[in-house]
Scaffold this motif. Sequence first.
Motif, PDB file in Angstrom:
ATOM      1  N   PHE A 101       0.834  -1.201   0.000  1.00 34.56           N
ATOM      2  CA  PHE A 101       0.000   0.000   0.000  1.00 34.56           C
ATOM      3  C   PHE A 101       0.867   1.248   0.000  1.00 34.56           C
ATOM      4  O   PHE A 101       1.785   1.375   0.815  1.00 34.56           O
TER       5      PHE A 101
ATOM      6  N   LYS B 234      -4.693  14.167   7.416  1.00 36.38           N
ATOM      7  CA  LYS B 234      -5.442  12.999   6.953  1.00 36.38           C
ATOM      8  C   LYS B 234      -4.497  12.078   6.186  1.00 36.38           C
ATOM      9  O   LYS B 234      -3.610  12.538   5.485  1.00 36.38           O
ATOM     10  N   THR B 235      -4.718  10.806   6.334  1.00 36.40           N
ATOM     11  CA  THR B 235      -3.933   9.816   5.584  1.00 36.40           C
ATOM     12  C   THR B 235      -4.832   9.137   4.575  1.00 36.40           C
ATOM     13  O   THR B 235      -5.913   8.667   4.925  1.00 36.40           O
TER      14      THR B 235
ATOM     15  N   PHE C 141      -4.867   6.094   1.723  1.00 35.78           N
ATOM     16  CA  PHE C 141      -4.182   4.909   1.211  1.00 35.78           C
ATOM     17  C   PHE C 141      -4.610   4.634  -0.218  1.00 35.78           C
ATOM     18  O   PHE C 141      -5.767   4.867  -0.592  1.00 35.78           O
TER      19      PHE C 141
ATOM     20  N   TYR D 200      -8.465   2.350  11.479  1.00 37.82           N
ATOM     21  CA  TYR D 200      -8.652   2.184  10.042  1.00 37.82           C
ATOM     22  C   TYR D 200      -9.659   1.072   9.796  1.00 37.82           C
ATOM     23  O   TYR D 200      -9.781   0.126  10.573  1.00 37.82           O
TER      24      TYR D 200
ATOM     25  N   GLN E  63     -10.687  -1.697   6.745  1.00 34.95           N
ATOM     26  CA  GLN E  63     -10.257  -2.297   5.479  1.00 34.95           C
ATOM     27  C   GLN E  63     -11.340  -3.232   4.979  1.00 34.95           C
ATOM     28  O   GLN E  63     -11.682  -4.214   5.626  1.00 34.95           O
TER      29      GLN E  63
ATOM     30  N   LEU F 178      -8.533   0.515   2.180  1.00 33.87           N
ATOM     31  CA  LEU F 178      -8.122   0.890   3.534  1.00 33.87           C
ATOM     32  C   LEU F 178      -8.487   2.357   3.770  1.00 33.87           C
ATOM     33  O   LEU F 178      -8.000   3.244   3.078  1.00 33.87           O
TER      34      LEU F 178
ATOM     35  N   PHE G 293      -8.875   5.566   6.505  1.00 35.76           N
ATOM     36  CA  PHE G 293      -8.556   6.157   7.788  1.00 35.76           C
ATOM     37  C   PHE G 293      -9.846   6.644   8.434  1.00 35.76           C
ATOM     38  O   PHE G 293     -10.634   7.351   7.815  1.00 35.76           O
TER      39      PHE G 293
ATOM     40  N   GLY H  68     -11.234  11.116   9.704  1.00 33.59           N
ATOM     41  CA  GLY H  68     -11.293  10.717   8.303  1.00 33.59           C
ATOM     42  C   GLY H  68     -12.709  10.379   7.916  1.00 33.59           C
ATOM     43  O   GLY H  68     -13.653  11.066   8.244  1.00 33.59           O
TER      44      GLY H  68
ATOM     45  N   LEU I 221     -12.329  -5.525   8.129  1.00 31.23           N
ATOM     46  CA  LEU I 221     -11.219  -5.682   9.062  1.00 31.23           C
ATOM     47  C   LEU I 221     -10.932  -4.287   9.631  1.00 31.23           C
ATOM     48  O   LEU I 221     -10.786  -3.326   8.881  1.00 31.23           O
TER      49      LEU I 221
ATOM     50  N   PHE J 140      -8.425  -2.019  11.811  1.00 29.99           N
ATOM     51  CA  PHE J 140      -7.071  -1.954  12.339  1.00 29.99           C
ATOM     52  C   PHE J 140      -6.916  -0.770  13.271  1.00 29.99           C
ATOM     53  O   PHE J 140      -7.468   0.306  13.041  1.00 29.99           O
TER      54      PHE J 140
END
Lengths: 111, 115
Positions: A90, A98-99, A101, B35, B37, B43, B45, B58, B88, B90
């Motif tokens: 990833f 903010k992140t 992916f 997070y 997923q 994935l 946030f 997020g 899932l 995390f």
Amino acid sequence: AQSVTQLDSQVPVFEEAPVELRCNYSSSVSVYLFWYVQYPNQGLQLLLKYLSGSTLVKGINGFEAEFNKSQTSFHLRKPSVHISDTAEYFCAATGGFKTIFGAGTRLFVKA
Amino acid sequence: DSGVTQTPKHLITATGQRVTLRCSPRSGDLSVYWYQQSLDQGLQFLIQYYNGEERAKGNILERFSAQQFPDLHSELNLSSLELGDSALYFCASSVGGQIGSYEQYFGPGTRLTVT
């Protein structure tokens, strides 16, 4: 708006061959860039990160990535892959608290 | 082993129910991130806490909430569960509060199945 695009959903490659996993990002603010690896049934593990400075970043397990600001890319490379590198990878960008992916690239290393 | 623990590992529940997922960060880490997923969303946030306070948000639904306690463990509460919440989840932790500048360590995840 911020986005991360991983250009390949799956990359099959033979053992000991080189590999490149591509990542492009877009952001209106400065970003930090990351590559994470996820092995089956496990959480994510950081491979490497770019915060500032040298555009070539070396990580764990022989991986490296190059930050290219003009092309807004952060491609991950390894000169010679092993069977054990089979996993999902990833790319992520963090900016403005903010992140984001990417969708992930599944690397499949064949014997 | 990242040092981040999550419980439970698996959770099966019915639509409309409420569940709580728990996360203990690595010793010394002040930030906790959550997070989600899933196959269709990838994935995502959800939220970050730093030393007990919400730091960043997020794509977290209003039906979801989180908190970080004085001992720094965190809980993610999911209510009015829908089939689409199956995923899932995390937890990750890091030393500092500025998201991104510190390496995040991920837990093994909690697999939630809503039936």
